[in-house]
Enzyme design. Structure first.
Site, PDB file in Angstrom:
ATOM      1  N   ARG A 103      19.369  -9.193 -17.502  1.00  0.00           N
ATOM      2  CA  ARG A 103      18.857  -8.114 -16.659  1.00  0.00           C
ATOM      3  C   ARG A 103      17.352  -8.223 -16.448  1.00  0.00           C
ATOM      4  O   ARG A 103      16.857  -8.016 -15.323  1.00  0.00           O
ATOM      5  CB  ARG A 103      19.226  -6.753 -17.269  1.00  0.00           C
ATOM      6  CG  ARG A 103      18.660  -5.518 -16.556  1.00  0.00           C
ATOM      7  CD  ARG A 103      18.732  -5.581 -15.049  1.00  0.00           C
ATOM      8  NE  ARG A 103      20.031  -5.973 -14.533  1.00  0.00           N
ATOM      9  CZ  ARG A 103      20.237  -6.451 -13.313  1.00  0.00           C
ATOM     10  NH1 ARG A 103      19.210  -6.657 -12.500  1.00  0.00           N
ATOM     11  NH2 ARG A 103      21.444  -6.771 -12.918  1.00  0.00           N
ATOM     12  N   LYS A 116     -14.983   3.299   1.022  1.00  0.00           N
ATOM     13  CA  LYS A 116     -14.145   4.219   1.784  1.00  0.00           C
ATOM     14  C   LYS A 116     -14.844   5.572   1.960  1.00  0.00           C
ATOM     15  O   LYS A 116     -15.989   5.757   1.554  1.00  0.00           O
ATOM     16  CB  LYS A 116     -12.794   4.377   1.085  1.00  0.00           C
ATOM     17  CG  LYS A 116     -12.106   3.028   0.821  1.00  0.00           C
ATOM     18  CD  LYS A 116     -10.752   3.176   0.186  1.00  0.00           C
ATOM     19  CE  LYS A 116      -9.710   3.536   1.203  1.00  0.00           C
ATOM     20  NZ  LYS A 116      -8.342   3.471   0.663  1.00  0.00           N
ATOM     21  N   GLU A 145     -14.649   1.012   5.320  1.00  0.00           N
ATOM     22  CA  GLU A 145     -13.586   1.683   6.065  1.00  0.00           C
ATOM     23  C   GLU A 145     -14.219   2.692   7.028  1.00  0.00           C
ATOM     24  O   GLU A 145     -15.055   3.501   6.617  1.00  0.00           O
ATOM     25  CB  GLU A 145     -12.632   2.401   5.111  1.00  0.00           C
ATOM     26  CG  GLU A 145     -11.490   3.120   5.797  1.00  0.00           C
ATOM     27  CD  GLU A 145     -10.660   3.918   4.809  1.00  0.00           C
ATOM     28  OE1 GLU A 145      -9.597   3.415   4.405  1.00  0.00           O
ATOM     29  OE2 GLU A 145     -11.074   5.032   4.435  1.00  0.00           O
ATOM     30  N   ASP A 201      -9.410   2.379  10.118  1.00  0.00           N
ATOM     31  CA  ASP A 201      -8.392   3.213   9.492  1.00  0.00           C
ATOM     32  C   ASP A 201      -7.765   4.160  10.503  1.00  0.00           C
ATOM     33  O   ASP A 201      -8.436   5.017  11.077  1.00  0.00           O
ATOM     34  CB  ASP A 201      -9.005   4.013   8.338  1.00  0.00           C
ATOM     35  CG  ASP A 201      -7.971   4.813   7.580  1.00  0.00           C
ATOM     36  OD1 ASP A 201      -6.869   4.292   7.331  1.00  0.00           O
ATOM     37  OD2 ASP A 201      -8.255   5.982   7.248  1.00  0.00           O
TER      38      ASP A 201
END
Length: 283
Positions: free
Chosen positions: A101, A168, A197, A218
């Site tokens: 797994r 940002k 950004e 953006d």
């Protein structure tokens, strides 16, 4: 770093499954089988896609039992088809089942990322635009996820917070403006990529004037993207333009055709649909 990352990721994954115990003590179901029982098993895919995760699967089987023999029929980056045999494993039946797994989890997850990246990259292969990933990855699988993007034909954005600037909205606000943030970045690490950004054409012009080498548009509309490309191309030393936001199968080729250099897609590593795999013992 890459090999160490794989070894560590596998150790953590096996710790989850075995509760920190050895395979002998941790897998109570596999221990119903005689320790002398050997087996051969094949792993197949139940759907089409792009294969990725060979090194992680090998490490899983190695950490469980280094005597397990693996025979590979594919390599990372290969296109795979429904019911195709990917690899076979031979050794202790207990060990094969204990490792199963965890090994398949790595492969199905990374193959899922590689597969969707391939689908997206095919949509813009007729353009010069490059498809980028983001930092929107499963915690603990950053390097693995970004490797899978490469296998699918995409490209990597920054690896983390340490290797490139991405200034940002909140950074701009806290620094007092785009120019102030860029100036500080240049003084601190002048050799790093400095990306800003922006959310408007006005901010684009501010970022250009501040000397940003890459600018992220953006949530720009298509007409805004076209305008941004025109403005940027008039410069003696144009910045690289990157589009982010509202990217899907329909919008991706439209955005790429505007002339931007990059399109970053968080969905590549965030909205993962794992490939369906199966392992079966054979005579």
């Amino acid at each position: 770093m890459f090999s160490t990352e794989i070894e560590t990721s596998v150790k953590i994954a096996l710790y989850e499954d075995l509760n920190g115990s050895s395979a002998l003590n941790g897998d109570i179901t596999a221990n119903l089988i005689s320790a002398r029982k050997n087996a051969l098993a094949n792993v197949i895919t139940r759907e089409n896609g792009v294969f990725c995760g060979k090194a992680w699967a090998q490490e899983v089987f190695k950490q469980i039992d280094d005597k397990i023999v693996i025979t590979w029929f594919v390599k990372d980056g290969d296109k795979i088809n429904t019911n195709q045999k990917l690899f076979s494993v031979e050794g202790s039946a207990r060990a094969l089942l204990t490792a199963e797994r965890t090994a398949l989890n790595f492969i199905q997850t990374l193959s899922g990322i590689a597969s969707v990246t391939k689908q997206y990259s095919e949509l813009i292969k007729h353009t010069n635009c490059k498809l980028l990933d983001t930092r929107k990855t499963i915690p603990g699988l950053r390097i693995a996820s970004k490797y899978a993007v490469l296998c699918g034909g995409g490209f990597n954005h920054r690896m983390g917070l340490f290797d490139a600037y991405l200034i940002k909205e909140n950074h701009i606000f806290a620094c007092g403006g785009i120019k102030q943030a860029v100036n500080k970045a240049v003084k601190t690490h002048p050799d790093y990529v400095i990306e800003v950004e922006v959310e408007s054409i006005a901010e684009l012009k501010l970022a250009i004037n501040a000397g940003a080498k890459r600018i992220m548009l953006d949530n720009f509309t298509v007409p805004m993207m076209v305008n941004a490309v025109k403005i940027n191309r008039k410069l003696n030393h144009p910045a690289d333009l990157e589009v982010s936001g509202n990217v899907n199968n329909e919008t991706l080729p439209i955005y790429a055709q505007t002339g931007v250099d990059y399109i970053s897609v968080g969905a590549l590593t965030k909205h993962i649909q794992a490939l369906d795999l199966s392992m079966r013992f054979v005579e």
